[in-house]
Design a protein around this motif. Structure first.
Motif, PDB file in Angstrom:
ATOM      1  N   LEU A  84       0.809  -1.210   0.000  1.00 39.27           N
ATOM      2  CA  LEU A  84       0.000   0.000   0.000  1.00 39.27           C
ATOM      3  C   LEU A  84       0.847   1.266   0.000  1.00 39.27           C
ATOM      4  CD1 LEU A  84      -2.887  -1.069   2.389  1.00 39.27           C
ATOM      5  CD2 LEU A  84      -2.841  -1.039  -0.102  1.00 39.27           C
ATOM      6  N   LEU A  85       2.164   1.129   0.141  1.00 37.41           N
ATOM      7  CA  LEU A  85       3.044   2.293   0.063  1.00 37.41           C
ATOM      8  C   LEU A  85       3.282   2.724  -1.377  1.00 37.41           C
ATOM      9  CD1 LEU A  85       5.768   1.548   2.769  1.00 37.41           C
ATOM     10  CD2 LEU A  85       3.690   2.899   2.977  1.00 37.41           C
ATOM     11  N   CYS A  86       3.345   1.746  -2.296  1.00 41.51           N
ATOM     12  CA  CYS A  86       3.701   2.095  -3.677  1.00 41.51           C
ATOM     13  C   CYS A  86       2.865   1.378  -4.737  1.00 41.51           C
ATOM     14  CB  CYS A  86       5.177   1.807  -3.914  1.00 41.51           C
ATOM     15  SG  CYS A  86       5.584   0.051  -3.957  1.00 41.51           S
ATOM     16  N   GLY A  87       2.050   0.406  -4.355  1.00 41.58           N
ATOM     17  CA  GLY A  87       1.214  -0.291  -5.314  1.00 41.58           C
ATOM     18  C   GLY A  87       1.818  -1.561  -5.897  1.00 41.58           C
ATOM     19  N   TRP A  88       3.049  -1.882  -5.525  1.00 42.33           N
ATOM     20  CA  TRP A  88       3.706  -3.100  -6.016  1.00 42.33           C
ATOM     21  C   TRP A  88       2.882  -4.313  -5.622  1.00 42.33           C
ATOM     22  CZ3 TRP A  88       5.534  -7.349  -3.322  1.00 42.33           C
ATOM     23  CH2 TRP A  88       6.401  -8.210  -4.005  1.00 42.33           C
ATOM     24  N   GLU A  89       2.793  -5.298  -6.516  1.00 42.78           N
ATOM     25  CA  GLU A  89       2.134  -6.561  -6.212  1.00 42.78           C
ATOM     26  C   GLU A  89       3.109  -7.694  -6.441  1.00 42.78           C
ATOM     27  OE1 GLU A  89      -1.799  -7.278  -7.716  1.00 42.78           O
ATOM     28  OE2 GLU A  89      -2.237  -5.132  -7.774  1.00 42.78           O
ATOM     29  N   GLY A  90       3.094  -8.657  -5.540  1.00 41.46           N
ATOM     30  CA  GLY A  90       3.976  -9.802  -5.663  1.00 41.46           C
ATOM     31  C   GLY A  90       3.675 -10.831  -4.597  1.00 41.46           C
ATOM     32  N   LEU A  91       4.606 -11.738  -4.382  1.00 43.36           N
ATOM     33  CA  LEU A  91       4.428 -12.834  -3.430  1.00 43.36           C
ATOM     34  C   LEU A  91       5.328 -12.633  -2.215  1.00 43.36           C
ATOM     35  CD1 LEU A  91       4.471 -15.751  -6.017  1.00 43.36           C
ATOM     36  CD2 LEU A  91       2.463 -14.762  -4.903  1.00 43.36           C
ATOM     37  N   ARG A  92       4.763 -12.898  -1.044  1.00 43.14           N
ATOM     38  CA  ARG A  92       5.506 -12.820   0.209  1.00 43.14           C
ATOM     39  C   ARG A  92       5.112 -14.003   1.084  1.00 43.14           C
ATOM     40  NH1 ARG A  92       8.749 -10.202  -1.702  1.00 43.14           N
ATOM     41  NH2 ARG A  92       9.170  -8.018  -1.452  1.00 43.14           N
ATOM     42  N   PHE A  93       6.064 -14.456   1.888  1.00 38.71           N
ATOM     43  CA  PHE A  93       5.760 -15.439   2.920  1.00 38.71           C
ATOM     44  C   PHE A  93       5.238 -14.682   4.130  1.00 38.71           C
ATOM     45  CE2 PHE A  93       9.092 -17.894   0.663  1.00 38.71           C
ATOM     46  CZ  PHE A  93       8.408 -19.086   0.479  1.00 38.71           C
ATOM     47  N   TYR A  94       4.073 -15.076   4.654  1.00 39.57           N
ATOM     48  CA  TYR A  94       3.585 -14.424   5.868  1.00 39.57           C
ATOM     49  C   TYR A  94       4.577 -14.617   7.011  1.00 39.57           C
ATOM     50  CZ  TYR A  94       1.294 -13.556  10.222  1.00 39.57           C
ATOM     51  OH  TYR A  94       1.043 -13.101  11.482  1.00 39.57           O
ATOM     52  N   SER A  95       5.229 -15.758   7.062  1.00 41.02           N
ATOM     53  CA  SER A  95       6.183 -16.007   8.148  1.00 41.02           C
ATOM     54  C   SER A  95       7.274 -14.936   8.173  1.00 41.02           C
ATOM     55  CB  SER A  95       6.805 -17.401   8.030  1.00 41.02           C
ATOM     56  OG  SER A  95       7.478 -17.538   6.794  1.00 41.02           O
ATOM     57  N   HIS A  96       7.581 -14.322   7.035  1.00 40.24           N
ATOM     58  CA  HIS A  96       8.578 -13.251   6.989  1.00 40.24           C
ATOM     59  C   HIS A  96       7.972 -11.914   7.380  1.00 40.24           C
ATOM     60  CE1 HIS A  96      11.130 -15.659   3.851  1.00 40.24           C
ATOM     61  NE2 HIS A  96      10.908 -16.325   4.968  1.00 40.24           N
ATOM     62  N   LEU A  97       6.677 -11.749   7.196  1.00 43.33           N
ATOM     63  CA  LEU A  97       6.014 -10.484   7.500  1.00 43.33           C
ATOM     64  C   LEU A  97       5.616 -10.366   8.972  1.00 43.33           C
ATOM     65  CD1 LEU A  97       3.708 -10.218   4.360  1.00 43.33           C
ATOM     66  CD2 LEU A  97       5.822  -8.963   4.793  1.00 43.33           C
ATOM     67  N   ARG A  98       5.541 -11.470   9.681  1.00 44.21           N
ATOM     68  CA  ARG A  98       5.078 -11.395  11.066  1.00 44.21           C
ATOM     69  C   ARG A  98       6.171 -10.961  12.029  1.00 44.21           C
ATOM     70  NH1 ARG A  98       3.811 -17.676  11.488  1.00 44.21           N
ATOM     71  NH2 ARG A  98       5.926 -18.436  11.500  1.00 44.21           N
ATOM     72  N   ARG A  99       7.372 -10.848  11.549  1.00 42.53           N
ATOM     73  CA  ARG A  99       8.480 -10.374  12.386  1.00 42.53           C
ATOM     74  C   ARG A  99       8.382  -8.866  12.557  1.00 42.53           C
ATOM     75  NH1 ARG A  99      11.685 -13.806   8.537  1.00 42.53           N
ATOM     76  NH2 ARG A  99      11.513 -15.880   9.425  1.00 42.53           N
ATOM     77  N   ALA A 100       9.342  -8.284  13.264  1.00 37.51           N
ATOM     78  CA  ALA A 100       9.385  -6.834  13.459  1.00 37.51           C
ATOM     79  C   ALA A 100       9.357  -6.127  12.104  1.00 37.51           C
ATOM     80  CB  ALA A 100      10.642  -6.450  14.227  1.00 37.51           C
ATOM     81  N   ARG A 101       9.017  -4.855  12.125  1.00 31.56           N
ATOM     82  CA  ARG A 101       8.971  -4.098  10.878  1.00 31.56           C
ATOM     83  C   ARG A 101      10.285  -4.254  10.124  1.00 31.56           C
ATOM     84  NH1 ARG A 101       6.154   1.808  11.782  1.00 31.56           N
ATOM     85  NH2 ARG A 101       4.048   1.019  12.030  1.00 31.56           N
ATOM     86  N   PRO A 102      10.209  -4.685   8.870  1.00 31.58           N
ATOM     87  CA  PRO A 102      11.439  -4.858   8.092  1.00 31.58           C
ATOM     88  C   PRO A 102      12.052  -3.509   7.712  1.00 31.58           C
ATOM     89  CG  PRO A 102       9.510  -5.276   6.734  1.00 31.58           C
ATOM     90  CD  PRO A 102       9.014  -5.039   8.132  1.00 31.58           C
ATOM     91  N   LYS A 103      13.374  -3.493   7.549  1.00 30.69           N
ATOM     92  CA  LYS A 103      14.047  -2.252   7.145  1.00 30.69           C
ATOM     93  C   LYS A 103      13.679  -1.892   5.716  1.00 30.69           C
ATOM     94  CE  LYS A 103      17.817  -2.854  10.331  1.00 30.69           C
ATOM     95  NZ  LYS A 103      19.192  -3.194  10.553  1.00 30.69           N
TER      96      LYS A 103
END
Length: 159
Positions: free
Chosen positions: A53-72
């Motif tokens: 939602l920051l830039c409109g990019w669409e792609g694939l992500r592992f939720y397990s990677h997103l549940r950690r602290a805010r990524p840099k």
């Protein structure tokens, strides 16, 4: 995600209390990080189609990677790392913690627990219309998504 099937919330997963709870928590985390799902929750270690939602990019992500602290960083071509936290805070202001939807969502532990059990029963009975209605109450878009995620954790704590 409006195809009118349970798969819009749970991709190839049965609506067990564990899957529904995991999905509600995952949707809350995506909301917090300003991603939006482009398909139903596939499980934590399965690629999930999402939109930034920051830039409109669409792609694939592992939720397990997103549940950690805010990524840099989020993905190639997104906002500079130094701006991400500020942009997330600006976007996050829409979250109120209060459900004002026409059809109320389950935002308390008690309501989440009861609705999840009703969903499992409706699914077992083959009632797809009721299953979809109940899935919407547990996983549909709402300004109280984060509150609903916390309710899911309290309703079905992991041991």
């Amino acid at each position: 995600m409006t195809d009118g099937h349970l798969s819009q919330y749970l991709h190839d997963l049965p609506p067990s209390t564990r899957n529904v709870t995991s999905a509600a928590m995952a949707l809350a985390r995506l909301d917090e990080l300003d991603w939006t799902p482009r398909g139903g929750y596939p499980g934590s270690d399965v690629l999930w189609p999402v939109k930034c939602l920051l830039c409109g990019w669409e792609g694939l992500r592992f939720y397990s990677h997103l549940r950690r602290a805010r990524p840099k960083g989020r993905h190639a071509g997104c906002a500079p790392a130094a701006e991400i936290a500020n942009r997330l805070d600006q976007l996050g202001r829409a979250a109120t913690g209060t459900c004002t939807c026409a059809q109320p969502h389950a935002v308390s532990a008690e309501a989440f627990h009861e609705t999840a059990l009703l969903l499992a029963s409706a699914h077992a009975d083959g009632d797809s219309k009721q299953s979809l209605f109940l899935a919407e109450r547990l996983m549909g878009p709402c300004t109280a998504t984060a509150r609903r995620g916390r309710a899911a954790q309290r309703a079905f704590p992991r041991s």
